[in-house]
Design a protein around this motif. Structure first.
Motif, mmCIF file in Angstrom:
data_model
loop_
_atom_site.group_PDB
_atom_site.id
_atom_site.type_symbol
_atom_site.label_atom_id
_atom_site.label_comp_id
_atom_site.label_asym_id
_atom_site.label_seq_id
_atom_site.Cartn_x
_atom_site.Cartn_y
_atom_site.Cartn_z
ATOM 1 N N THR A 106 0.851 -1.189 0.000
ATOM 2 C CA THR A 106 0.000 0.000 0.000
ATOM 3 C C THR A 106 0.880 1.230 0.000
ATOM 4 N N TRP A 107 0.666 2.090 -0.990
ATOM 5 C CA TRP A 107 1.383 3.358 -1.122
ATOM 6 C C TRP A 107 0.436 4.436 -0.637
ATOM 7 N N ARG A 108 0.798 5.110 0.449
ATOM 8 C CA ARG A 108 -0.059 6.131 1.067
ATOM 9 C C ARG A 108 0.501 7.518 0.757
ATOM 10 N N TYR A 109 -0.264 8.303 -0.020
ATOM 11 C CA TYR A 109 0.122 9.646 -0.447
ATOM 12 C C TYR A 109 -0.603 10.650 0.444
ATOM 13 N N CYS A 110 0.135 11.396 1.258
ATOM 14 C CA CYS A 110 -0.455 12.329 2.226
ATOM 15 C C CYS A 110 -0.130 13.771 1.850
ATOM 16 N N GLY A 111 -1.099 14.667 2.039
ATOM 17 C CA GLY A 111 -0.883 16.084 1.779
ATOM 18 C C GLY A 111 -1.385 16.529 0.420
ATOM 19 N N LEU A 112 -2.309 15.778 -0.152
ATOM 20 C CA LEU A 112 -2.868 16.157 -1.453
ATOM 21 C C LEU A 112 -4.002 17.159 -1.273
ATOM 22 N N ILE A 113 -4.204 17.972 -2.297
ATOM 23 C CA ILE A 113 -5.410 18.798 -2.359
ATOM 24 C C ILE A 113 -6.159 18.355 -3.611
ATOM 25 N N SER A 114 -7.423 18.490 -3.608
ATOM 26 C CA SER A 114 -8.258 18.134 -4.758
ATOM 27 C C SER A 114 -7.997 16.715 -5.273
ATOM 28 N N PRO A 115 -8.255 15.677 -4.455
ATOM 29 C CA PRO A 115 -8.056 14.309 -4.970
ATOM 30 C C PRO A 115 -8.854 14.111 -6.256
ATOM 31 N N ALA A 116 -8.236 13.442 -7.226
ATOM 32 C CA ALA A 116 -8.847 13.252 -8.541
ATOM 33 C C ALA A 116 -9.255 11.800 -8.779
ATOM 34 N N VAL A 117 -9.152 10.949 -7.763
ATOM 35 C CA VAL A 117 -9.494 9.532 -7.886
ATOM 36 C C VAL A 117 -10.445 9.143 -6.768
ATOM 37 N N LYS A 118 -11.019 7.951 -6.896
ATOM 38 C CA LYS A 118 -11.890 7.430 -5.848
ATOM 39 C C LYS A 118 -11.542 5.963 -5.614
ATOM 40 N N ALA A 119 -11.947 5.431 -4.479
ATOM 41 C CA ALA A 119 -11.691 4.035 -4.163
ATOM 42 C C ALA A 119 -12.226 3.157 -5.283
ATOM 43 N N GLY A 120 -11.427 2.175 -5.674
ATOM 44 C CA GLY A 120 -11.810 1.261 -6.745
ATOM 45 C C GLY A 120 -11.202 1.597 -8.087
#
Length: 162
Positions: A106-120
Motif C-alpha cells: 500500500t502506497w499512502r500519499y499524504c498532503g494532497l489537495i483536490s483528490p482526482a481519484v476514488k476508491a476502486g
C-alpha cells in the motif's frame, strides 16, 4: 575544464566518450517524460526503527515515510501502478490517497489537495491522484508530500521500492 579534457583525450582510449549534457524535457512533453516528484531525493527520509526529533510536533518519533518536495498545485501521479483502496481526509495528513500495487504494498500519499481519484479506480504511473498541497501537521511552510509504504502492517522504505 578544457585542459583536463585535452589531457584525458590524449590518455584515454578512443572508445571512451564524454557524457552529453542533459537536455531539459520540452515544456509540452507528456508528464511521464518530465522529471517528477519521485525522481528527487526525499527532504526527510524514512527512519525505520530509529527515533528522529519532529520540530513540528516537538517530540521524538519514527518517520514512517519519506517527504518529497512538491510545488503547490503540481499534479501528483503514483510512483507505482495499482488500485486505489481509499481516499480520506485526515486532520494531520490532509487528503490521503492509498494505492495497492501488484505486490500487495500500500502506497499512502499524504498532503494532497483536490483528490482526482476514488476508491476502486485503477491507476497507472501517469494517472493524476490529485494536486500537491501541504501536510497540515507540518509547520515548516514548505510544500511537500509524505509517502508511506506498508505491507502486512509493516512500514517499508519508499526509496527502496522506487
Amino acid at each position: 575544464k578544457y585542459f583536463i579534457r585535452l589531457c584525458f583525450s590524449l590518455c584515454i582510449p578512443p572508445r571512451f566518450a564524454w557524457p552529453e549534457a542533459a537536455q531539459a524535457p520540452a515544456a509540452d512533453a507528456p508528464p511521464a517524460a518530465r522529471p517528477g516528484i519521485w525522481d528527487a531525493k526525499p527532504q526527510a527520509a524514512f527512519s525505520g526503527n530509529e527515533l528522529v526529533y519532529s520540530e513540528t510536533l516537538g517530540d521524538w518519533r519514527t518517520h514512517n515515510g519519506a517527504d518529497y518536495a512538491a510545488p503547490a498545485g503540481q499534479s501528483v501521479c503514483p510512483a507505482k501502478a495499482g488500485k486505489v483502496t481509499s481516499v480520506t481526509e485526515d486532520a494531520l495528513w490532509g487528503n490521503v490517497v492509498e494505492v495497492e500495487d501488484a505486490n500487495g504494498i500500500t502506497w499512502r500519499y499524504c498532503g494532497l489537495i483536490s483528490p482526482a481519484v476514488k476508491a476502486g479506480d485503477s491507476v497507472t504511473t501517469t494517472t493524476t491522484l490529485g494536486k500537491a498541497g501541504a501536510v497540515p501537521a507540518e509547520t515548516s511552510g514548505e510544500n511537500h508530500l509524505h509517502l508511506e509504504c506498508i505491507k502486512d502492517g509493516a512500514y517499508l522504505d519508499p526509496e527502496g521500492l522506487m
